[in-house]
Design a protein around this motif. Structure first.
Motif, mmCIF file in Angstrom:
data_model
loop_
_atom_site.group_PDB
_atom_site.id
_atom_site.type_symbol
_atom_site.label_atom_id
_atom_site.label_comp_id
_atom_site.label_asym_id
_atom_site.label_seq_id
_atom_site.Cartn_x
_atom_site.Cartn_y
_atom_site.Cartn_z
ATOM 1 N N ALA A 1 0.740 -1.218 0.046
ATOM 2 C CA ALA A 1 -0.115 0.105 0.088
ATOM 3 C C ALA A 1 0.916 1.232 0.204
ATOM 4 C CB ALA A 1 -0.862 -0.069 1.294
ATOM 5 N N ASP A 2 2.068 1.218 0.403
ATOM 6 C CA ASP A 2 3.025 2.326 0.398
ATOM 7 C C ASP A 2 3.837 2.523 -1.011
ATOM 8 O OD1 ASP A 2 2.523 3.150 3.007
ATOM 9 O OD2 ASP A 2 3.827 1.612 3.820
ATOM 10 N N ASN A 3 3.313 1.582 -1.962
ATOM 11 C CA ASN A 3 4.023 1.702 -3.294
ATOM 12 C C ASN A 3 5.312 0.927 -3.197
ATOM 13 O OD1 ASN A 3 1.759 2.865 -4.698
ATOM 14 N ND2 ASN A 3 2.204 4.564 -3.951
ATOM 15 N N ARG A 4 5.721 0.243 -2.299
ATOM 16 C CA ARG A 4 7.026 -0.293 -2.225
ATOM 17 C C ARG A 4 7.011 -1.527 -3.013
ATOM 18 N NH1 ARG A 4 8.822 -1.712 3.772
ATOM 19 N NH2 ARG A 4 6.920 -2.922 3.604
ATOM 20 N N VAL A 5 8.047 -1.745 -3.855
ATOM 21 C CA VAL A 5 8.260 -3.026 -4.499
ATOM 22 C C VAL A 5 8.815 -4.078 -4.031
ATOM 23 C CG1 VAL A 5 8.608 -3.769 -7.089
ATOM 24 C CG2 VAL A 5 7.437 -1.536 -6.713
ATOM 25 N N LEU A 6 8.578 -5.484 -4.060
ATOM 26 C CA LEU A 6 9.183 -6.429 -3.607
ATOM 27 C C LEU A 6 9.541 -7.300 -4.769
ATOM 28 C CD1 LEU A 6 10.833 -7.889 -1.265
ATOM 29 C CD2 LEU A 6 8.565 -8.967 -0.796
ATOM 30 N N VAL A 7 10.727 -7.746 -5.071
ATOM 31 C CA VAL A 7 11.287 -8.435 -6.309
ATOM 32 C C VAL A 7 11.755 -9.764 -5.737
ATOM 33 C CG1 VAL A 7 12.607 -8.734 -8.342
ATOM 34 C CG2 VAL A 7 11.798 -6.413 -7.527
ATOM 35 N N LYS A 8 11.079 -10.757 -5.794
ATOM 36 C CA LYS A 8 11.305 -12.147 -5.564
ATOM 37 C C LYS A 8 12.074 -13.039 -6.667
ATOM 38 C CE LYS A 8 8.076 -12.197 -1.950
ATOM 39 N NZ LYS A 8 7.008 -13.145 -1.301
ATOM 40 N N VAL A 9 13.200 -13.137 -6.749
ATOM 41 C CA VAL A 9 13.934 -14.156 -7.804
ATOM 42 C C VAL A 9 13.591 -15.474 -7.621
ATOM 43 C CG1 VAL A 9 16.048 -14.299 -8.977
ATOM 44 C CG2 VAL A 9 15.544 -12.309 -8.098
ATOM 45 N N LEU A 10 12.922 -16.118 -8.461
ATOM 46 C CA LEU A 10 12.628 -17.456 -8.392
ATOM 47 C C LEU A 10 13.577 -18.460 -9.349
ATOM 48 C CD1 LEU A 10 10.418 -19.846 -7.604
ATOM 49 C CD2 LEU A 10 9.264 -18.975 -9.869
ATOM 50 N N ASP A 11 13.967 -19.245 -8.462
ATOM 51 C CA ASP A 11 14.471 -20.385 -9.402
ATOM 52 C C ASP A 11 13.583 -21.425 -9.732
ATOM 53 O OD1 ASP A 11 15.779 -23.046 -9.900
ATOM 54 O OD2 ASP A 11 17.487 -22.718 -8.491
#
Length: 306
Positions: free
Chosen positions: A270-280
């Motif tokens: 909701a705070d416009n933070r972006v979480l990038v999860k790198v998937l194997d």
């Protein structure tokens, strides 16, 4: 029919690092599936990727939706009609109702057979537009394929600029997600060798942009694969063979390159933070996470070469 596309695969629920992040939107960003025929490695990896993404989403008590999956080009290895049909078939089976399927077409492998008509062939087979501007979960998704000549983006830059102007005017604090096949030049890992200036020049006007691209096959887990400058750029790694920068010690193609594939699971709060999860993808495991705390304030940006 579904069982003929991919082998049986039970997705593990990947462990993640951020435990104080509550998503309000989630999507998968990937590219370079390099499908040749129905049921091949590219199809199998799409199936594995989707099963893991849904397993992660279903297990989230706060937000259990997967809003979209976006493919950033080189969907096929040679651009055969049968390869586009295979992409449509496996994604029709693996992507649930309620998850948007979006894709852009590359000038590279996707255009090897039909050349300047590749975009029309893709649309005819899949029913999907090859340039798109969609609002999903309150966020703008903009995708741009190559010009009809299959060689440049120059004919699309005005359209892209107009779309970005409209999207950023609605809410200057929200990230706007943009997709194309090659990296914007001189941004992420791989963009020196595989970069495009036409899109870079447009994106540089909009700090709200979070751009996703592939083409290089360079590792998404490398910290250089997230870049922040005038905008934010992210390398999605790709589902096909692995590549590395030639640095004098390692070759372009490491040993057992075909055993590695990566994709990104992206979450926004909701705070416009972006979480990038790198998937194997093959292991069904999260390799690394990058938390982008602030998109538009340069003083808070933390992903840059320095």
């Amino acid at each position: 029919f579904a069982s003929t596309l991919t082998p049986s695969f039970t997705a593990p629920i990947p462990e993640t690092v951020q435990d104080d992040f509550v998503p309000v939107m989630r999507f998968v960003a990937t590219s370079d599936t390099h499908i040749q025929k129905l049921g091949d490695t590219g199809c199998q990896r799409i199936s594995a990727m989707m099963k893991t993404a849904y397993a992660l989403s279903d297990a989230d008590e706060e937000y259990n939706k997967l809003d979209a999956v976006v493919f950033s080009g080189d969907i096929t290895d040679s651009g055969y009609a049968s390869s586009f049909f295979a992409f449509a078939a496996v994604t029709d089976v693996e992507i649930r109702d309620g998850t948007e399927r979006l894709a852009v077409v590359s000038k590279a492998h996707d255009s090897y057979t039909f050349f300047n008509n590749s975009l029309k062939v893709f649309t005819g087979i899949t029913g999907q537009e090859t340039d798109f501007h969609r609002i999903i979960g309150g966020y703008h998704f903009i995708g741009v394929s190559y010009d009809d000549n299959g060689s440049t983006f120059s004919g699309k830059t005005k359209w892209l600029d107009e779309r970005l102007k409209k999207a950023t005017a609605e809410d200057p604090d929200k990230p706007v997600f943009v997709y194309q096949h090659p990296h914007p030049a001189l941004t992420v890992y791989g963009s020196v060798n595989w970069g495009d200036l036409d899109t870079r020049n447009v994106l540089s006007k909009y700090p709200q942009v979070v751009n996703f691209s592939g083409h290089s096959h360079y590792a998404a887990s490398d910290p250089r694969s997230v870049w922040q400058g005038e905008f934010t750029a992210i390398n999605d790694g790709g589902l096909a063979y692995y590549e590395l920068a030639v640095d004098g010690k390692n070759g372009q193609f490491p040993e057992e390159k075909d055993r590695m594939s990566q994709a990104l699971i992206i979450e926004v709060d909701a705070d416009n933070r972006v979480l990038v999860k790198v998937l194997d993808v093959d292991a069904g495991a999260i390799m690394r996470e990058f938390l982008i705390d602030n998109i538009t304030e340069e003083s808070k940006q933390k992903y840059n070469p320095e």
